[in-house]
Write a protein that holds these residues in place. Structure first.
Motif, PDB file in Angstrom:
ATOM      1  N   MET A   1      30.102   5.325 -26.976  1.00  0.00           N
ATOM      2  CA  MET A   1      31.074   6.257 -26.424  1.00  0.00           C
ATOM      3  C   MET A   1      30.413   7.558 -26.000  1.00  0.00           C
ATOM      4  O   MET A   1      30.770   8.144 -24.962  1.00  0.00           O
ATOM      5  CB  MET A   1      32.176   6.521 -27.448  1.00  0.00           C
ATOM      6  CG  MET A   1      33.022   5.294 -27.767  1.00  0.00           C
ATOM      7  SD  MET A   1      34.273   5.589 -29.037  1.00  0.00           S
ATOM      8  CE  MET A   1      35.394   6.690 -28.141  1.00  0.00           C
ATOM      9  N   ALA A   2      29.435   8.031 -26.760  1.00  0.00           N
ATOM     10  CA  ALA A   2      28.700   9.237 -26.366  1.00  0.00           C
ATOM     11  C   ALA A   2      27.958   9.008 -25.057  1.00  0.00           C
ATOM     12  O   ALA A   2      27.855   9.908 -24.215  1.00  0.00           O
ATOM     13  CB  ALA A   2      27.722   9.634 -27.467  1.00  0.00           C
ATOM     14  N   GLY A   3      27.440   7.794 -24.870  1.00  0.00           N
ATOM     15  CA  GLY A   3      26.760   7.481 -23.616  1.00  0.00           C
ATOM     16  C   GLY A   3      27.694   7.542 -22.427  1.00  0.00           C
ATOM     17  O   GLY A   3      27.351   8.115 -21.376  1.00  0.00           O
ATOM     18  N   PHE A   4      28.888   6.978 -22.566  1.00  0.00           N
ATOM     19  CA  PHE A   4      29.852   7.042 -21.462  1.00  0.00           C
ATOM     20  C   PHE A   4      30.306   8.482 -21.209  1.00  0.00           C
ATOM     21  O   PHE A   4      30.465   8.893 -20.051  1.00  0.00           O
ATOM     22  CB  PHE A   4      31.053   6.147 -21.757  1.00  0.00           C
ATOM     23  CG  PHE A   4      30.787   4.684 -21.546  1.00  0.00           C
ATOM     24  CD1 PHE A   4      30.305   4.217 -20.336  1.00  0.00           C
ATOM     25  CD2 PHE A   4      31.009   3.764 -22.561  1.00  0.00           C
ATOM     26  CE1 PHE A   4      30.057   2.877 -20.132  1.00  0.00           C
ATOM     27  CE2 PHE A   4      30.769   2.420 -22.368  1.00  0.00           C
ATOM     28  CZ  PHE A   4      30.284   1.968 -21.155  1.00  0.00           C
ATOM     29  N   MET A   5      30.542   9.245 -22.263  1.00  0.00           N
ATOM     30  CA  MET A   5      30.917  10.653 -22.087  1.00  0.00           C
ATOM     31  C   MET A   5      29.859  11.390 -21.277  1.00  0.00           C
ATOM     32  O   MET A   5      30.173  12.137 -20.339  1.00  0.00           O
ATOM     33  CB  MET A   5      31.091  11.323 -23.451  1.00  0.00           C
ATOM     34  CG  MET A   5      31.383  12.813 -23.378  1.00  0.00           C
ATOM     35  SD  MET A   5      31.334  13.649 -24.993  1.00  0.00           S
ATOM     36  CE  MET A   5      29.528  13.726 -25.251  1.00  0.00           C
TER      37      MET A   5
ATOM     38  N   ALA B   1      24.903   4.105 -13.958  1.00  0.00           N
ATOM     39  CA  ALA B   1      24.749   4.699 -15.286  1.00  0.00           C
ATOM     40  C   ALA B   1      25.483   3.883 -16.342  1.00  0.00           C
ATOM     41  O   ALA B   1      24.968   3.671 -17.452  1.00  0.00           O
ATOM     42  CB  ALA B   1      25.258   6.138 -15.272  1.00  0.00           C
ATOM     43  N   ALA B   2      26.695   3.419 -16.015  1.00  0.00           N
ATOM     44  CA  ALA B   2      27.450   2.600 -16.965  1.00  0.00           C
ATOM     45  C   ALA B   2      26.720   1.293 -17.256  1.00  0.00           C
ATOM     46  O   ALA B   2      26.735   0.801 -18.397  1.00  0.00           O
ATOM     47  CB  ALA B   2      28.844   2.317 -16.423  1.00  0.00           C
ATOM     48  N   ALA B   3      26.087   0.716 -16.237  1.00  0.00           N
ATOM     49  CA  ALA B   3      25.306  -0.502 -16.453  1.00  0.00           C
ATOM     50  C   ALA B   3      24.155  -0.245 -17.414  1.00  0.00           C
ATOM     51  O   ALA B   3      23.832  -1.093 -18.256  1.00  0.00           O
ATOM     52  CB  ALA B   3      24.783  -1.032 -15.121  1.00  0.00           C
ATOM     53  N   ALA B   4      23.536   0.934 -17.309  1.00  0.00           N
ATOM     54  CA  ALA B   4      22.455   1.291 -18.229  1.00  0.00           C
ATOM     55  C   ALA B   4      22.969   1.400 -19.656  1.00  0.00           C
ATOM     56  O   ALA B   4      22.329   0.924 -20.608  1.00  0.00           O
ATOM     57  CB  ALA B   4      21.803   2.599 -17.791  1.00  0.00           C
ATOM     58  N   VAL B   5      24.142   2.020 -19.824  1.00  0.00           N
ATOM     59  CA  VAL B   5      24.736   2.151 -21.167  1.00  0.00           C
ATOM     60  C   VAL B   5      25.075   0.771 -21.727  1.00  0.00           C
ATOM     61  O   VAL B   5      24.763   0.453 -22.884  1.00  0.00           O
ATOM     62  CB  VAL B   5      25.985   3.045 -21.128  1.00  0.00           C
ATOM     63  CG1 VAL B   5      26.649   3.095 -22.509  1.00  0.00           C
ATOM     64  CG2 VAL B   5      25.630   4.453 -20.672  1.00  0.00           C
TER      65      VAL B   5
ATOM     66  N   VAL C   1      29.172 -10.903 -13.086  1.00  0.00           N
ATOM     67  CA  VAL C   1      27.883 -11.300 -13.665  1.00  0.00           C
ATOM     68  C   VAL C   1      27.839 -10.957 -15.149  1.00  0.00           C
ATOM     69  O   VAL C   1      27.365 -11.737 -15.986  1.00  0.00           O
ATOM     70  CB  VAL C   1      26.727 -10.610 -12.907  1.00  0.00           C
ATOM     71  CG1 VAL C   1      25.401 -10.819 -13.635  1.00  0.00           C
ATOM     72  CG2 VAL C   1      26.627 -11.147 -11.489  1.00  0.00           C
ATOM     73  N   THR C   2      28.353  -9.780 -15.507  1.00  0.00           N
ATOM     74  CA  THR C   2      28.401  -9.377 -16.913  1.00  0.00           C
ATOM     75  C   THR C   2      29.263 -10.332 -17.735  1.00  0.00           C
ATOM     76  O   THR C   2      28.896 -10.736 -18.849  1.00  0.00           O
ATOM     77  CB  THR C   2      28.953  -7.947 -17.037  1.00  0.00           C
ATOM     78  OG1 THR C   2      28.136  -7.046 -16.274  1.00  0.00           O
ATOM     79  CG2 THR C   2      28.971  -7.486 -18.483  1.00  0.00           C
TER      80      THR C   2
END
Length: 543
Positions: free
Chosen positions: A91-95, A194-198, A310-311
């Motif tokens: 969640m911190a990553g998405f924030m 960025a979301a894909a990286a998280v 794909v995910t």
């Protein structure tokens, strides 16, 4: 000549002004979730025997560790880390990624950066201000998590180590988002990258924990080496309450230093409003499908749909492949059945029904994530001003927004079916009765559809009613539904609180499905969607 960072302080104050609601909501919600999970440990696992039992179940069931963490011990703090810390770092990553993109690439896309750049503002001030605000938010989050855990009676060292790990993960992802903002030409693409990286970092961490080494005591584990490749893995490698390896914090800080240096270097090599990855030129003549709102919505959303599909397939392959291993554990271990039944929402179902219901609940959250991102593309088109050109033609407002809703909903329906078929093919091929498994798992997947559509209806309503803050509110509702729905029972969340999430009302197996919750959620989704369409038809466009 002004410095390249002139005006950073003023831009940081502007960013804080814009995020005066969103960032505090994110920070307080993440910290509150950690505090709530910590306080529930004593109720969930009151005795040492209870804790040993659940940890032995976890180390024997690799699929569960993907969603939790490699256990390190039986203390209250260690059980909190096992249960919730990876989710807090996620969640911190998405924030962080959403905030960085909002104050960099989105500002360029909407023309704010060009307007501000006409004043006495340095070229690097915008990116510096965005990173400063996000780093500050993560430091506040780290301190708040540490204080709440320590206030719950946990050791101060481990409490602040856990907070520091979550905050450091958010800071690392902020640097990654800064690079994504330089590469793409639109905020949506930057957010997606960025979301894909998280998500990838979370998956790598989960697989590393699932395939780690079980210690001789039979209830603790050491994560496999890929955990060291993930910022979320670094949070757990800090080992709060189990040694507090503070030196691990150097890894996310080095990652942040490298990625921010790369972001500044890339920013110096491009023009404002452009990305280093240029959009491919389209054909000289548009296809006939683009003459209508459905064709346009499909053209805008097809990249998002393919990426999420794909995910979903990858996740389905993992779930189907571990099905036999889980079945072996379910046949021999009563504790495994109990914990899976909790994850599936309780009720004492057939053993494998509980497992697949739990996995489908997680897949449904992923599909809801796609649906939210696809619907919010309509808001991006509005805020950029492009929708004005479309509505200047014979296309009406309802047709335009309805096109986005129809395409996004059809994509969600297709992906749920894809998940059921993928898991059914892989598991059915090894367990036998291929056709029956596909039909059963597809039905299990489609039980989640009303909950997914309820979140979609909320997204449409927020887009119409509060367009300026609709993105932040919708993603927050998505995160809240994720935490309270599939994992609310594991965190000890009371049923009255879990009821907020539509996913908590989904029947756990097709054989136990009742009409009432399905009809109620479908009606709620329809009512929210219609209210949003009616409101959008009457209100002014908001840039």
């Amino acid at each position: 000549m002004s410095s390249s960072r002139t005006g950073t302080a003023r831009l940081a104050r502007l960013a804080l002004r814009r995020d005066r609601v969103q960032l505090p909501v994110w920070i307080l919600s993440i910290a509150a979730l950690g505090a709530f999970a910590a306080s529930a440990i004593g109720t969930q696992y009151p005795t040492e025997a209870d804790r040993l039992a659940v940890l032995r179940v976890a180390v024997e069931t690799p699929g569960l560790l993907i969603f939790r963490a490699a256990p390190t011990g039986t203390s209250d703090g260690q059980m909190t880390v096992f249960g919730i810390l990876a989710i807090l770092a996620l969640m911190a990553g998405f924030m962080s990624t959403l905030a960085v993109v909002r104050h960099t690439r989105q500002n360029e896309e909407t023309g704010r950066t060009e307007m501000i750049g006409a004043t006495a503002v340095g070229r690097q001030a915008s990116l510096t201000a965005a990173l400063a605000v996000v780093v500050g938010a993560n430091l506040a989050l780290a301190a708040l998590i540490g204080l709440t855990l320590a206030g719950n009676g946990e050791p101060a060292g481990g409490s602040f180590a856990a907070g520091a790990g979550v905050g450091a993960a958010g800071i690392a992802f902020a640097g990654i988002a800064a690079v994504a903002a330089q590469l793409t030409q639109g905020a949506r693409a930057a957010n997606g990258m960025a979301a894909a990286a998280v998500g990838t970092a979370y998956l790598i961490r989960g697989l590393a924990d699932a395939f780690g080494d079980v210690q001789p005591n039979g209830y603790t584990m050491t994560s496999a080496w890929p955990s060291w490749l993930s910022p979320i893995g670094w949070t757990l490698q800090l080992r709060p309450f189990a040694g507090d390896r503070w030196w691990v914090l150097a890894l996310p800080l080095v990652c942040f230093a490298i990625t921010t240096a790369a972001a500044f270097a890339l920013a110096a090599r491009r023009d404002v409003g452009t990305g280093l990855l240029a959009d491919r030129p389209g054909p000289t003549r548009a296809s006939a499908a683009l003459l209508g709102p459905l064709g346009l919505a499909w053209r805008l959303q097809r990249g998002t749909l393919c990426g999420w599909a794909v995910t979903i397939v990858a996740f389905g392959l993992v779930v189907g492949s571990i099905g036999n291993a889980v079945q072996d554990q379910l046949m021999t271990n009563e504790n495994v059945r109990g914990r899976l039944d909790d994850l599936a929402g309780g009720g004492g179902h057939e053993a494998m029904d509980s497992f697949f219901a739990a996995m489908m609940a997680t897949i449904a959250v992923l599909v809801a994530g796609y649906l939210v991102q696809a619907l919010l593309r309509a808001r991006a088109e509005e805020s950029s001003g492009r929708v004005e050109a479309v509505l200047a033609t014979a296309t009406g407002r309802l047709a335009w927004l309805g096109g986005h809703v129809v395409v996004a909903t059809a994509g969600a329906v297709a992906m749920l079916g894809l998940a059921g078929v993928t898991i059914g093919l892989v598991y059915g091929a090894s367990a036998g009765h291929l056709g029956g498994q596909i039909r059963h798992l597809a039905a299990t997947a489609y039980l989640q559809l009303p909950a997914v559509l309820t979140l979609a209806g909320l997204a449409v309503a927020l887009l119409a009613l509060v367009p300026r803050i609709s993105m932040g509110l919708t993603w927050f509702a998505f995160a809240l539904s994720f935490v309270l729905g599939p994992y609310g029972t594991l965190f000890g969340v009371p049923e009255t609180v879990r009821a907020i999430s539509p996913f908590s009302h989904v029947p756990s197996a097709p054989a136990e499905a009742t009409a009432a919750p399905i009809v109620a959620m479908s009606a709620a989704a329809l009512a929210l969607g219609l209210a949003g369409l009616a409101t959008f038809r009457r209100r002014d466009l908001v840039g």
